[in-house]
Design a protein around this motif. Structure first.
Motif, PDB file in Angstrom:
ATOM      1  N   GLY A 100      -2.792   3.409   5.458  1.00 25.22           N
ATOM      2  CA  GLY A 100      -2.679   2.952   6.851  1.00 25.22           C
ATOM      3  C   GLY A 100      -3.492   1.701   7.081  1.00 25.22           C
ATOM      4  O   GLY A 100      -3.542   0.804   6.231  1.00 25.22           O
ATOM      5  N   ARG A 115       2.195 -10.185  12.989  1.00 27.98           N
ATOM      6  CA  ARG A 115       1.796  -8.777  12.883  1.00 27.98           C
ATOM      7  C   ARG A 115       0.333  -8.675  12.419  1.00 27.98           C
ATOM      8  O   ARG A 115      -0.437  -7.860  12.923  1.00 27.98           O
ATOM      9  N   LYS A 124       0.795  -1.236   0.000  1.00 28.40           N
ATOM     10  CA  LYS A 124       0.000   0.000   0.000  1.00 28.40           C
ATOM     11  C   LYS A 124       0.822   1.279   0.000  1.00 28.40           C
ATOM     12  O   LYS A 124       0.444   2.238  -0.660  1.00 28.40           O
ATOM     13  N   ARG A 167      -3.862   6.705  19.473  1.00 29.56           N
ATOM     14  CA  ARG A 167      -4.629   6.688  18.220  1.00 29.56           C
ATOM     15  C   ARG A 167      -5.454   7.966  18.079  1.00 29.56           C
ATOM     16  O   ARG A 167      -5.499   8.556  17.014  1.00 29.56           O
ATOM     17  N   ALA A 173       6.036   0.223  17.165  1.00 24.86           N
ATOM     18  CA  ALA A 173       4.884   0.901  16.557  1.00 24.86           C
ATOM     19  C   ALA A 173       3.614   0.076  16.754  1.00 24.86           C
ATOM     20  O   ALA A 173       2.548   0.629  17.037  1.00 24.86           O
ATOM     21  N   ALA A 216       0.431   1.513  18.649  1.00 19.26           N
ATOM     22  CA  ALA A 216      -0.794   1.603  17.830  1.00 19.26           C
ATOM     23  C   ALA A 216      -1.971   0.886  18.494  1.00 19.26           C
ATOM     24  O   ALA A 216      -3.111   1.044  18.074  1.00 19.26           O
ATOM     25  N   TYR A 241       3.000   6.341  13.544  1.00 22.74           N
ATOM     26  CA  TYR A 241       3.080   5.426  14.701  1.00 22.74           C
ATOM     27  C   TYR A 241       4.538   5.024  14.944  1.00 22.74           C
ATOM     28  O   TYR A 241       4.979   4.897  16.081  1.00 22.74           O
ATOM     29  N   ARG A 242       5.267   4.841  13.849  1.00 25.27           N
ATOM     30  CA  ARG A 242       6.684   4.504  13.982  1.00 25.27           C
ATOM     31  C   ARG A 242       7.462   5.660  14.616  1.00 25.27           C
ATOM     32  O   ARG A 242       8.391   5.439  15.393  1.00 25.27           O
ATOM     33  N   ARG A 294      -6.490  -6.348  17.728  1.00 21.10           N
ATOM     34  CA  ARG A 294      -6.398  -5.381  18.824  1.00 21.10           C
ATOM     35  C   ARG A 294      -7.784  -4.790  19.095  1.00 21.10           C
ATOM     36  O   ARG A 294      -8.652  -4.775  18.206  1.00 21.10           O
ATOM     37  N   GLY A 305       1.478   4.976   8.857  1.00 23.36           N
ATOM     38  CA  GLY A 305       2.291   4.023   9.630  1.00 23.36           C
ATOM     39  C   GLY A 305       3.550   4.704  10.145  1.00 23.36           C
ATOM     40  O   GLY A 305       4.018   4.438  11.256  1.00 23.36           O
ATOM     41  N   ALA A 306       4.086   5.617   9.325  1.00 21.24           N
ATOM     42  CA  ALA A 306       5.310   6.332   9.726  1.00 21.24           C
ATOM     43  C   ALA A 306       5.058   7.178  10.970  1.00 21.24           C
ATOM     44  O   ALA A 306       5.980   7.422  11.754  1.00 21.24           O
ATOM     45  N   ILE A 333      -7.831   4.100   7.735  1.00 20.69           N
ATOM     46  CA  ILE A 333      -8.138   5.380   7.072  1.00 20.69           C
ATOM     47  C   ILE A 333      -9.588   5.370   6.573  1.00 20.69           C
ATOM     48  O   ILE A 333     -10.334   6.315   6.831  1.00 20.69           O
TER      49      ILE A 333
HETATM   50  O1   DC Z   1       2.465   0.147   7.967  1.00 20.99           O
HETATM   51  P1   DC Z   1       3.523   0.172   9.037  1.00 20.99           P
HETATM   52  O2   DC Z   1       4.248  -1.149   9.180  1.00 20.99           O
HETATM   53  O3   DC Z   1       4.494   1.294   8.879  1.00 20.99           O
HETATM   54  O4   DC Z   1       2.727   0.423  10.416  1.00 20.99           O
HETATM   55  C1   DC Z   1       3.379   0.406  11.662  1.00 20.99           C
HETATM   56  C2   DC Z   1       2.398  -0.047  12.747  1.00 20.99           C
HETATM   57  O5   DC Z   1       1.400   0.964  12.959  1.00 20.99           O
HETATM   58  C3   DC Z   1       1.657  -1.340  12.446  1.00 20.99           C
HETATM   59  O6   DC Z   1       1.638  -2.171  13.607  1.00 20.99           O
HETATM   60  C4   DC Z   1       0.242  -0.922  12.146  1.00 20.99           C
HETATM   61  C5   DC Z   1       0.101   0.392  12.849  1.00 20.99           C
HETATM   62  N1   DC Z   1      -0.745   1.339  12.119  1.00 20.99           N
HETATM   63  C6   DC Z   1      -2.023   1.542  12.568  1.00 20.99           C
HETATM   64  O7   DC Z   1      -2.426   0.907  13.544  1.00 20.99           O
HETATM   65  N2   DC Z   1      -2.821   2.449  11.954  1.00 20.99           N
HETATM   66  C7   DC Z   1      -2.408   3.130  10.878  1.00 20.99           C
HETATM   67  N3   DC Z   1      -3.225   4.001  10.291  1.00 20.99           N
HETATM   68  C8   DC Z   1      -1.111   2.911  10.370  1.00 20.99           C
HETATM   69  C9   DC Z   1      -0.290   1.991  11.015  1.00 20.99           C
END
Ligand code: DC
Length: 219
Positions: free
Chosen positions: A125, A176, A13, A105, A95, A99, A35-36, A183, A32-33, A128
Protein backbone atom coordinates in the motif's frame (compact mmCIF):
# COMPACT_ATOMS: atom_id res chain seq x y z
CA UNK A 1 5.97 -12.32 10.24
CA UNK A 2 4.56 -9.20 8.61
CA UNK A 3 6.17 -7.79 5.48
CA UNK A 4 5.18 -4.24 4.51
CA UNK A 5 5.69 -3.03 0.94
CA UNK A 6 4.91 0.61 0.19
CA UNK A 7 5.51 2.88 -2.76
CA UNK A 8 3.89 5.03 -5.43
CA UNK A 9 1.62 3.84 -8.26
CA UNK A 10 3.48 1.81 -10.87
CA UNK A 11 6.47 1.01 -8.65
CA UNK A 12 5.63 -2.69 -9.11
CA UNK A 13 4.71 -3.28 -5.47
CA UNK A 14 1.54 -5.30 -6.04
CA UNK A 15 3.16 -7.72 -8.52
CA UNK A 16 6.21 -8.03 -6.28
CA UNK A 17 4.13 -8.49 -3.11
CA UNK A 18 2.10 -11.21 -4.82
CA UNK A 19 5.23 -13.15 -5.82
CA UNK A 20 6.97 -12.73 -2.47
CA UNK A 21 3.80 -13.96 -0.72
CA UNK A 22 3.65 -16.99 -3.01
CA UNK A 23 7.28 -17.90 -2.32
CA UNK A 24 6.78 -17.67 1.44
CA UNK A 25 3.29 -19.24 1.42
CA UNK A 26 2.02 -16.02 3.00
CA UNK A 27 -1.22 -14.21 2.24
CA UNK A 28 -0.94 -11.16 -0.03
CA UNK A 29 -3.09 -8.19 0.92
CA UNK A 30 -3.36 -5.43 -1.69
CA UNK A 31 -4.71 -2.54 0.41
CA UNK A 32 -5.15 -0.28 -2.64
CA UNK A 33 -7.92 -2.65 -3.72
CA UNK A 34 -9.75 -1.84 -0.48
CA UNK A 35 -9.78 1.91 -1.22
CA UNK A 36 -10.82 1.06 -4.77
CA UNK A 37 -13.64 -1.15 -3.45
CA UNK A 38 -15.09 1.76 -1.46
CA UNK A 39 -14.86 4.06 -4.50
CA UNK A 40 -16.40 1.44 -6.81
CA UNK A 41 -19.37 0.85 -4.52
CA UNK A 42 -19.88 4.60 -4.00
CA UNK A 43 -19.89 5.18 -7.74
CA UNK A 44 -22.36 2.32 -8.22
CA UNK A 45 -24.70 3.81 -5.64
CA UNK A 46 -24.34 7.33 -7.03
CA UNK A 47 -22.81 8.63 -3.79
CA UNK A 48 -20.83 11.87 -3.99
CA UNK A 49 -17.32 10.62 -3.14
CA UNK A 50 -16.45 14.05 -1.76
CA UNK A 51 -19.11 13.64 0.96
CA UNK A 52 -16.87 12.27 3.75
CA UNK A 53 -19.77 11.34 6.07
CA UNK A 54 -21.58 9.25 3.48
CA UNK A 55 -18.35 7.64 2.27
CA UNK A 56 -17.39 6.73 5.86
CA UNK A 57 -20.82 5.16 6.41
CA UNK A 58 -20.41 3.21 3.19
CA UNK A 59 -16.90 1.99 4.15
CA UNK A 60 -18.11 0.96 7.62
CA UNK A 61 -20.83 -1.29 6.21
CA UNK A 62 -18.98 -2.68 3.21
CA UNK A 63 -18.02 -6.37 3.13
CA UNK A 64 -14.65 -6.57 1.36
CA UNK A 65 -13.28 -10.07 0.87
CA UNK A 66 -9.81 -10.74 -0.49
CA UNK A 67 -9.62 -14.30 -1.73
CA UNK A 68 -6.20 -15.68 -2.64
CA UNK A 69 -6.12 -17.89 -5.74
CA UNK A 70 -3.75 -19.40 -8.29
CA UNK A 71 -4.33 -16.47 -10.69
CA UNK A 72 -3.95 -13.84 -8.00
CA UNK A 73 -6.19 -12.23 -5.47
CA UNK A 74 -9.92 -12.02 -6.17
CA UNK A 75 -11.89 -9.18 -4.63
CA UNK A 76 -15.51 -9.53 -3.60
CA UNK A 77 -17.51 -6.49 -2.55
CA UNK A 78 -20.74 -7.32 -0.78
CA UNK A 79 -20.49 -10.79 -2.31
CA UNK A 80 -19.95 -9.59 -5.90
CA UNK A 81 -16.69 -10.31 -7.74
CA UNK A 82 -15.25 -6.98 -8.93
CA UNK A 83 -11.55 -7.75 -9.42
CA UNK A 84 -11.21 -6.42 -12.96
CA UNK A 85 -13.65 -3.54 -12.51
CA UNK A 86 -11.51 -2.14 -9.70
CA UNK A 87 -8.60 -1.59 -12.11
CA UNK A 88 -10.28 1.14 -14.18
CA UNK A 89 -8.93 4.69 -14.21
CA UNK A 90 -12.30 6.06 -13.03
CA UNK A 91 -12.23 3.83 -9.95
CA UNK A 92 -8.55 4.79 -9.37
CA UNK A 93 -9.46 8.50 -9.35
CA UNK A 94 -12.33 7.82 -6.93
CA UNK A 95 -10.00 5.77 -4.72
CA UNK A 96 -7.53 8.68 -4.49
CA UNK A 97 -10.38 10.90 -3.32
CA UNK A 98 -11.71 8.52 -0.65
CA UNK A 99 -8.13 7.72 0.48
CA UNK A 100 -7.71 11.40 1.42
CA UNK A 101 -10.54 11.16 3.99
CA UNK A 102 -9.44 10.41 7.56
CA UNK A 103 -12.50 8.41 8.68
CA UNK A 104 -12.32 6.07 5.69
CA UNK A 105 -8.64 5.54 6.45
CA UNK A 106 -9.37 4.74 10.10
CA UNK A 107 -11.99 2.16 9.07
CA UNK A 108 -9.81 0.49 6.43
CA UNK A 109 -6.66 0.58 8.57
CA UNK A 110 -8.61 -1.22 11.35
CA UNK A 111 -9.69 -3.90 8.83
CA UNK A 112 -6.08 -4.24 7.60
CA UNK A 113 -4.74 -4.66 11.16
CA UNK A 114 -7.38 -7.30 11.82
CA UNK A 115 -6.46 -9.25 8.66
CA UNK A 116 -2.72 -9.07 9.42
CA UNK A 117 -2.72 -9.51 13.18
CA UNK A 118 -1.70 -13.18 13.10
CA UNK A 119 1.17 -12.56 10.69
CA UNK A 120 2.02 -14.59 7.61
CA UNK A 121 1.14 -11.63 5.39
CA UNK A 122 2.73 -9.48 2.75
CA UNK A 123 0.74 -6.26 2.72
CA UNK A 124 1.23 -3.58 0.09
CA UNK A 125 0.00 0.00 0.00
CA UNK A 126 1.13 3.54 0.83
CA UNK A 127 1.12 3.60 4.65
CA UNK A 128 1.70 0.00 5.73
CA UNK A 129 5.17 0.56 7.21
CA UNK A 130 4.35 4.01 8.59
CA UNK A 131 0.80 3.64 9.97
CA UNK A 132 -0.83 0.20 9.62
CA UNK A 133 2.07 -1.91 10.92
CA UNK A 134 4.84 0.42 12.15
CA UNK A 135 6.39 -2.63 13.87
CA UNK A 136 6.36 -4.84 10.75
CA UNK A 137 9.27 -7.29 10.70
CA UNK A 138 10.44 -6.13 7.29
CA UNK A 139 9.61 -2.94 5.42
CA UNK A 140 10.32 -2.12 1.83
CA UNK A 141 9.76 1.05 -0.14
CA UNK A 142 9.67 0.51 -3.89
CA UNK A 143 10.16 3.45 -6.21
CA UNK A 144 10.92 4.11 -9.86
CA UNK A 145 11.32 7.06 -12.18
CA UNK A 146 7.85 8.52 -13.02
CA UNK A 147 8.46 8.09 -16.76
CA UNK A 148 9.14 4.39 -16.31
CA UNK A 149 6.11 3.99 -14.05
CA UNK A 150 3.99 5.75 -16.68
CA UNK A 151 5.36 3.48 -19.38
CA UNK A 152 4.42 0.38 -17.36
CA UNK A 153 0.90 1.68 -16.83
CA UNK A 154 0.67 2.51 -20.55
CA UNK A 155 1.71 -1.02 -21.60
CA UNK A 156 -0.93 -2.46 -19.29
CA UNK A 157 -3.70 -0.07 -20.35
CA UNK A 158 -3.18 -0.17 -24.09
CA UNK A 159 -4.23 -3.82 -24.23
CA UNK A 160 -7.77 -2.84 -23.33
CA UNK A 161 -7.66 0.85 -24.44
CA UNK A 162 -5.59 1.12 -27.67
CA UNK A 163 -6.29 4.88 -27.87
CA UNK A 164 -4.29 5.75 -24.72
CA UNK A 165 -1.40 8.16 -25.06
CA UNK A 166 1.92 7.63 -23.26
CA UNK A 167 2.60 11.26 -22.37
CA UNK A 168 -0.82 11.77 -20.80
CA UNK A 169 -0.41 8.58 -18.73
CA UNK A 170 2.99 9.86 -17.48
CA UNK A 171 1.29 13.14 -16.58
CA UNK A 172 -1.42 11.23 -14.65
CA UNK A 173 1.28 9.32 -12.75
CA UNK A 174 2.88 12.64 -11.71
CA UNK A 175 -0.50 14.02 -10.62
CA UNK A 176 -1.31 10.87 -8.60
CA UNK A 177 2.14 11.11 -6.92
CA UNK A 178 1.45 14.69 -5.99
CA UNK A 179 -1.95 13.79 -4.49
CA UNK A 180 -0.60 10.77 -2.57
CA UNK A 181 2.45 12.62 -1.19
CA UNK A 182 0.69 15.86 -0.30
CA UNK A 183 -2.58 14.78 1.25
CA UNK A 184 -3.04 15.77 4.88
CA UNK A 185 -3.76 12.31 6.27
CA UNK A 186 -1.15 9.55 6.00
CA UNK A 187 0.71 10.95 3.00
CA UNK A 188 2.89 8.52 1.07
CA UNK A 189 6.38 8.56 2.54
CA UNK A 190 9.16 6.10 3.19
CA UNK A 191 9.36 4.78 6.77
CA UNK A 192 12.74 5.57 8.36
CA UNK A 193 13.50 1.85 8.74
CA UNK A 194 12.27 0.75 5.29
CA UNK A 195 14.67 -0.62 2.70
CA UNK A 196 14.37 1.40 -0.50
CA UNK A 197 14.44 -0.53 -3.78
CA UNK A 198 14.67 1.43 -7.03
CA UNK A 199 12.83 -0.65 -9.62
CA UNK A 200 13.46 1.64 -12.63
CA UNK A 201 15.96 -0.74 -14.20
CA UNK A 202 15.01 -3.93 -12.37
CA UNK A 203 12.50 -6.50 -13.61
CA UNK A 204 9.91 -7.90 -11.21
CA UNK A 205 12.02 -11.03 -10.68
CA UNK A 206 15.05 -8.94 -9.73
CA UNK A 207 13.07 -7.00 -7.14
CA UNK A 208 11.60 -10.22 -5.72
CA UNK A 209 15.11 -11.69 -5.40
CA UNK A 210 16.34 -8.60 -3.56
CA UNK A 211 13.42 -8.73 -1.13
CA UNK A 212 13.78 -12.47 -0.57
CA UNK A 213 17.48 -11.98 0.25
CA UNK A 214 16.62 -9.41 2.90
CA UNK A 215 13.80 -11.52 4.36
CA UNK A 216 15.97 -14.65 4.51
CA UNK A 217 18.86 -12.72 6.06
CA UNK A 218 16.58 -11.87 8.98
CA UNK A 219 15.10 -15.30 9.62
O1 DC B 1 -2.30 1.24 -5.36
P1 DC B 1 -3.64 1.64 -5.92
O2 DC B 1 -3.53 2.45 -7.20
O3 DC B 1 -4.57 0.49 -6.10
O4 DC B 1 -4.29 2.61 -4.81
C1 DC B 1 -5.51 3.27 -5.02
C2 DC B 1 -5.53 4.58 -4.23
O5 DC B 1 -5.60 4.30 -2.82
C3 DC B 1 -4.33 5.48 -4.44
O6 DC B 1 -4.75 6.84 -4.60
C4 DC B 1 -3.54 5.39 -3.16
C5 DC B 1 -4.56 4.99 -2.14
N1 DC B 1 -4.02 4.09 -1.13
C6 DC B 1 -3.73 4.60 0.11
O7 DC B 1 -3.91 5.80 0.32
N2 DC B 1 -3.28 3.79 1.10
C7 DC B 1 -3.06 2.49 0.88
N3 DC B 1 -2.60 1.72 1.87
C8 DC B 1 -3.31 1.94 -0.39
C9 DC B 1 -3.79 2.77 -1.39
Amino acid sequence: MIIAIDGPAGSGKSSVAKMVARRLCFQHIDTGAMYRAVAWKGQRLGIDLGDADRVAELAENLAIELIPGAEGQKILVDGQEVTSQLKSEAVGMGAALVASQSRVREILVAKQREIGKNGGVVMDGRDIGTVVFPDADKKFYLDADPRERGRRRYEELKLSHPEVDLESIIQQVRERDFEDKNREVSPLRQAADAIRVDTTHLGIEGVVEEIMREVQAQS
